[in-house]
Design an enzyme around this catalytic site. Sequence first.
Site, PDB file in Angstrom:
ATOM      1  N   GLY A   1       0.831  -1.198   0.000  1.00  0.00           N
ATOM      2  CA  GLY A   1       0.000   0.000   0.000  1.00  0.00           C
ATOM      3  C   GLY A   1       0.864   1.246   0.000  1.00  0.00           C
ATOM      4  CD  GLU A   2       3.901   2.619   3.232  1.00  0.00           C
ATOM      5  OE1 GLU A   2       4.866   3.112   2.595  1.00  0.00           O
ATOM      6  OE2 GLU A   2       4.049   1.964   4.282  1.00  0.00           O
ATOM      7  N   GLY A   3       0.774   3.703  -1.752  1.00  0.00           N
ATOM      8  CA  GLY A   3       1.043   4.232  -3.076  1.00  0.00           C
ATOM      9  C   GLY A   3       2.329   3.713  -3.684  1.00  0.00           C
TER      10      GLY A   3
END
Length: 338
Positions: free
Chosen positions: A304-306
Amino acid sequence: MIGFESREAFSAALADLPEANKVAQAAAQLRQEDLTKPLGSLGRLEDIAIFMASWQGRERPVLERIRAAVFAGNHGVAARGVSAYPPEVTAQMVANFAAGGAAINALADACGAELVIVPIELERPTADFVEEPAMSEEDCLAALNAGASVVEEGLDLLFVGEMGIGNTTPAAALCAQVCNGTAAEWVGAGTGLDMDGIAHKQSVVAQALALHGAHCTDAFETLRRLGGREIAAMAGAILAARIKRIPVLLDGYIVCASIAPLVVDQPRFAAHCLAAHCSMEAAHARLLDWLGLAPLLQLGMRLGEGTGAAVATQLVRSAIAAHNGMATFAEAKVAGVA
């Protein structure tokens, strides 16, 4: 700056979306056909360049300003033990982002993206959606607007990410509600649950769907009942990007789940989006198929987190470099196809 004053304003914006620039798209296609290579020989890099041209409205797209926005929120349902990590990790990771120590810091820097971190009321988790809607109407609007506020004029590309312990649970609920299927089909291991943990998580999602399903009559209501602040914020950012014709790279399962309710209301909503990668979360491939998007990368990522979108940005850079930097057959004095 784009903002949504009411749920009606949000729905109106979703119903009246701008489309890609067909003139720029056609010009970029013609340029690809005249570059010194067999047509189609750069595969999806050609498609990416034309896509970027069509949304930027120029024959030769640029990547001078990329924004990465990571939204963080806490979830009341996390108290039910649906994650391998405790809820306080959300704030601890936000502090790590601010200190520059997370994967997204390193990868955003590597791809040349401006990184914006937006924590949203971490001290006030959403309600437990097994018992009541996750957010009030006011909270959902505030989250949508927090997302829209990061989308400025002049951006060439946007990608968003998330941090929120337990947020694969609302993501799975959103998907099961709008894409059809059972909780078991959309719930995965998240941050690393064992089989018993997954079964418990499936039960939690099933209870939420039983409570809210009949009331999820539009995108706004679905987001506020089954989503979370960071999830609604990502949806708001991606909608604001569409309004400004800014192309978007979608990260993993949770980012894609955030726009699923919008796609139900507006089937063309994801036209300005590319799927950066397919994560290891079991249902992400199914969700991408439902969205009609083919991932650029498949690297076994699930952070996640981009982070997946940050890596895929490098492919976009390569696509644009080839599109803009190559010579045409006439310029190179090479005989083209007759």
